[in-house]
Design a protein around this motif. Structure first.
Motif, PDB file in Angstrom:
ATOM      1  N   LEU A  97      -3.973   7.319   3.293  1.00  0.00           N
ATOM      2  CA  LEU A  97      -2.792   6.178   3.191  1.00  0.00           C
ATOM      3  C   LEU A  97      -3.185   5.209   1.898  1.00  0.00           C
ATOM      4  N   GLU A  98      -4.668   4.743   1.855  1.00  0.00           N
ATOM      5  CA  GLU A  98      -5.030   3.833   0.816  1.00  0.00           C
ATOM      6  C   GLU A  98      -4.543   4.583  -0.496  1.00  0.00           C
ATOM      7  N   TYR A  99      -4.779   5.905  -0.655  1.00  0.00           N
ATOM      8  CA  TYR A  99      -4.234   6.449  -1.916  1.00  0.00           C
ATOM      9  C   TYR A  99      -2.728   6.429  -2.131  1.00  0.00           C
ATOM     10  N   VAL A 100      -2.201   6.494  -1.069  1.00  0.00           N
ATOM     11  CA  VAL A 100      -0.712   6.304  -1.260  1.00  0.00           C
ATOM     12  C   VAL A 100      -0.196   4.992  -1.604  1.00  0.00           C
TER      13      VAL A 100
ATOM     14  N   LYS B  60       0.291 -10.306  11.975  1.00  0.00           N
ATOM     15  CA  LYS B  60       0.582 -11.598  11.784  1.00  0.00           C
ATOM     16  C   LYS B  60       1.688 -11.657  10.764  1.00  0.00           C
ATOM     17  N   LEU B  61       1.719 -10.928   9.553  1.00  0.00           N
ATOM     18  CA  LEU B  61       2.780 -10.655   8.741  1.00  0.00           C
ATOM     19  C   LEU B  61       4.058 -10.729   9.422  1.00  0.00           C
TER      20      LEU B  61
ATOM     21  N   GLY C  66      -4.583 -10.814  -0.484  1.00  0.00           N
ATOM     22  CA  GLY C  66      -5.704 -10.140   0.214  1.00  0.00           C
ATOM     23  C   GLY C  66      -5.522  -8.958   0.983  1.00  0.00           C
ATOM     24  N   HIS C  67      -4.251  -8.338   0.886  1.00  0.00           N
ATOM     25  CA  HIS C  67      -4.173  -7.034   1.678  1.00  0.00           C
ATOM     26  C   HIS C  67      -3.641  -6.119   0.451  1.00  0.00           C
ATOM     27  N   HIS C  68      -4.512  -4.942   0.329  1.00  0.00           N
ATOM     28  CA  HIS C  68      -4.189  -4.136  -0.560  1.00  0.00           C
ATOM     29  C   HIS C  68      -4.044  -2.676   0.160  1.00  0.00           C
TER      30      HIS C  68
ATOM     31  N   THR D 274      -0.796  -4.236   6.948  1.00  0.00           N
ATOM     32  CA  THR D 274      -0.024  -5.551   6.463  1.00  0.00           C
ATOM     33  C   THR D 274       0.335  -5.301   4.736  1.00  0.00           C
ATOM     34  N   ALA D 275      -0.496  -4.703   3.958  1.00  0.00           N
ATOM     35  CA  ALA D 275       0.003  -4.179   2.831  1.00  0.00           C
ATOM     36  C   ALA D 275       1.307  -3.465   2.827  1.00  0.00           C
TER      37      ALA D 275
END
Length: 189
Positions: free
Chosen positions: A6-9, A84-85, A149-151, A155-156
């Motif tokens: 998912l980080e890659y996506v 939180k978002l 701060g969310h990448h 949350t991102a």
């Protein structure tokens, strides 16, 4: 909560900015459609994002992610979210909508806003399209703030989906059709 690629996506999704134009529309569409299998046909871009994220989210998180929509984002369900978002954005949109009630009431009754009422509005008065774009820009800016701060986390991903939905809503506006509806409504009154 998030596993696999998912980080890659998230890193490979097209950059979204609050803009409109054929190049941007094409870029966003083509990159997201690369994630869709050839058998999906004409799936909308949000569904493609949901399907791709689904591969990396647990069942509960995926269900929550799929529930997110602009039409329901202000509901109590999202205002009370543990995320939180979602909670902050939902409350923000709810408050914005509450601030716009006087404008809607005055327009419904074909009256004029007082100067004091105009100053309390979160948007400048204009055409319905201009006002809607301002409303969407306020939401966009709030999302920008909430996702600082969310990448590569959930949350991102939520922020990205909400921004994508805002853009798709904007891009769906047909000014010619809107003007026709406005003229038609004016004649009926």
């Amino acid at each position: 909560m998030i596993a696999g690629d998912l980080e890659y996506v998230l890193a490979s999704l097209p950059h979204l900015s609050f803009e409109d134009g054929p190049e941007l529309r094409s870029k966003v569409s083509s990159i997201l459609k690369k994630y869709a299998s050839p058998s999906v046909g004409n799936k909308n871009l949000v569904t493609i994002l949901e399907d791709e994220a689904d591969k990396f989210l647990d069942a509960h998180t995926s269900r929550l992610f799929r529930e997110i929509s602009l039409h329901k984002i202000h509901s109590m369900h999202f205002q009370e979210s543990k995320n939180k978002l979602l909670g902050a954005f939902s409350k923000y949109v709810h408050d914005l909508k509450q601030q716009l009630i006087p404008l809607r009431m005055v327009r419904r009754n074909k009256e004029k806003l007082s100067d004091a009422e105009k100053q309390q509005l979160p948007i400048d008065l204009g055409s319905p399209l201009e006002e809607e774009l301002q409303f969407m820009k306020l939401q966009w800016n709030k999302l920008e703030t909430l996702t600082i701060g969310h990448h590569t986390d959930f949350t991102a991903l939520i922020g990205y989906k909400l921004k994508l939905m805002l853009l798709l809503r904007w891009w769906s506006f047909d000014t010619e059709r809107g003007f026709e509806l406005f003229v038609q409504a004016s004649k009926e009154d």
